[in-house]
Design an enzyme around this catalytic site. Structure first.
Site, PDB file in Angstrom:
ATOM      1  CE  LYS A  94      -5.974   2.048  -0.463  1.00 36.27           C
ATOM      2  NZ  LYS A  94      -6.407   2.099   0.905  1.00 36.27           N
ATOM      3  CE  LYS A 148      -3.473   2.447   2.682  1.00 38.67           C
ATOM      4  NZ  LYS A 148      -4.441   2.396   3.790  1.00 38.67           N
TER       5      LYS A 148
END
Ligand code: PBG
Length: 334
Positions: free
Chosen positions: A258, A205
């Site tokens: 992400k 992330k």
């Protein structure tokens, strides 16, 4: 063979593009409704159905406005939702995150009662619940040196994950980017007898500007500083593989990259190296960009959105968390 100028080319890839049926026959990647996961923002309180201005079509909604949405998702055959909470109160520890009467546990129970086949994924993070907006508890150092304190945060993430799993969440998805969070959550779940609850780890992330609209949606903007001391540097790819390997070793059941669109290389690299089911999160800013351009008449919304999703799938993600889930399900069923 390279053809010489003026002669007819022997290699004619256009031959297999000539008709729609031919294109369908040679199509390598297809997007299905089964691939889609729809994020939802659940607000504490009653009679809340508040549009999120930077994410047209998305709302903060209280429980009493949830049923209609659940019925629509079910009608569209979307297999899963990802829940975020907007609690009534925030404090330094983010204690509403593990309140079983909080918006997310209540929503989980409501969804599982109404649509048991719909998979409920609970995001596990503290940033929506802390008054300072960071993803963990803070060190009490000199104000100039304040950072998120990794290890004390782990126990709190474990508590939150157990709370959601006990409420009936089918999957928990830790997104705080604390070191050791997957192991801590696995241990907490197992200690509570929740052996069958899988962990979908936000393994890679990034500290991304594309999260901007989400922070309006979840009211989780850090009150000072930013998240670069725990989320990843967008410049790094090899580091993502290290993050993923660590989460796999700690017992992650599913992996996530992400954001998605600007990180297709990362999705591909993780896909090639790890054999766990892979998700990618097309985040709020990716959605907002397409929406804004479409609203200006600059892009065709349906074609752009579907192209962005097929690109994520082609890169290697099987599951796609996207604010376009409902639209995409409608477009795909036509
Ligand atoms: C919580 C979390 C964030 C997102 C998902 N989980 C925000 C952040 O890290 O700042 C972003 C999702 C989106 O932009 O759609 N930590």
């Amino acid at each position: 063979m390279v053809d010489t100028v003026g002669t007819s080319p022997t290699e004619r890839p256009r031959r297999t593009r000539r008709t729609d049926a031919l294109r369908r026959m040679v199509r390598e990647t297809t997007l299905q409704v089964d691939d889609l996961i729809a994020p939802l923002f659940i607000a504490a309180g009653e009679n809340i159905w508040r549009p999120i201005s930077s994410m047209p079509g998305h709302y903060q909604r209280s429980l009493d406005h949830l049923d209609r949405e659940i019925d629509e998702l079910r009608e569209l055959n979307i297999p899963a939702v990802l829940l975020f909470g907007i609690p009534a109160t925030k404090d330094a520890l983010g204690s509403s995150a593990w309140d079983s009467a909080g918006p997310v546990p209540q929503a989980i129970r409501r969804i599982k009662a109404r649509a048991p086949e719909l998979m409920v994924i609970a995001d596990v993070c503290l940033c929506e619940y802390t008054d300072h907006g960071h993803c963990g508890v803070l060190t009490d150092d000199d104000p100039a040196l304040i950072t998120v304190d990794n290890d004390p945060t782990l126990e709190l993430l474990g508590r939150a994950a157990v709370t959601y799993a006990e409420a009936g969440a089918d999957i928990v998805a830790p997104s705080a980017m604390m070191d050791g969070q997957v192991a801590a959550i696995r241990t907490a779940l197992d200690d509570a007898g929740l052996f069958d609850t899988p962990i979908m780890s936000y393994a890679a992330k990034y500290a991304s500007a594309f999260y901007g609209p989400f922070r309006e949606a979840a009211e989780s903007t850090p009150q000072f500083g930013d998240r670069r001391a725990y989320q990843m540097d967008p410049a790094n790819a090899r580091e993502a593989l290290r993050e993923v390997a660590i989460d796999v070793a700690q017992g992650a059941d599913m992996l996530m990259v992400k954001p998605a669109g600007a990180y297709l290389d990362i999705i591909r690299a993780v896909y090639e190296r790890f054999d766990l089911p892979l998700a990618a999160y097309q985040v709020s800013g990716e959605y907002a960009m397409i929406k804004a351009a479409a609203a200006n008449g600059w892009l065709d919304e349906q074609r752009t959105a579907l192209e962005s999703l097929i690109a994520i799938k082609r890169a290697g993600a099987k599951m796609i968390i996207t604010y376009y889930a409902k639209d995409a399900a409608r477009w795909l069923s036509r």
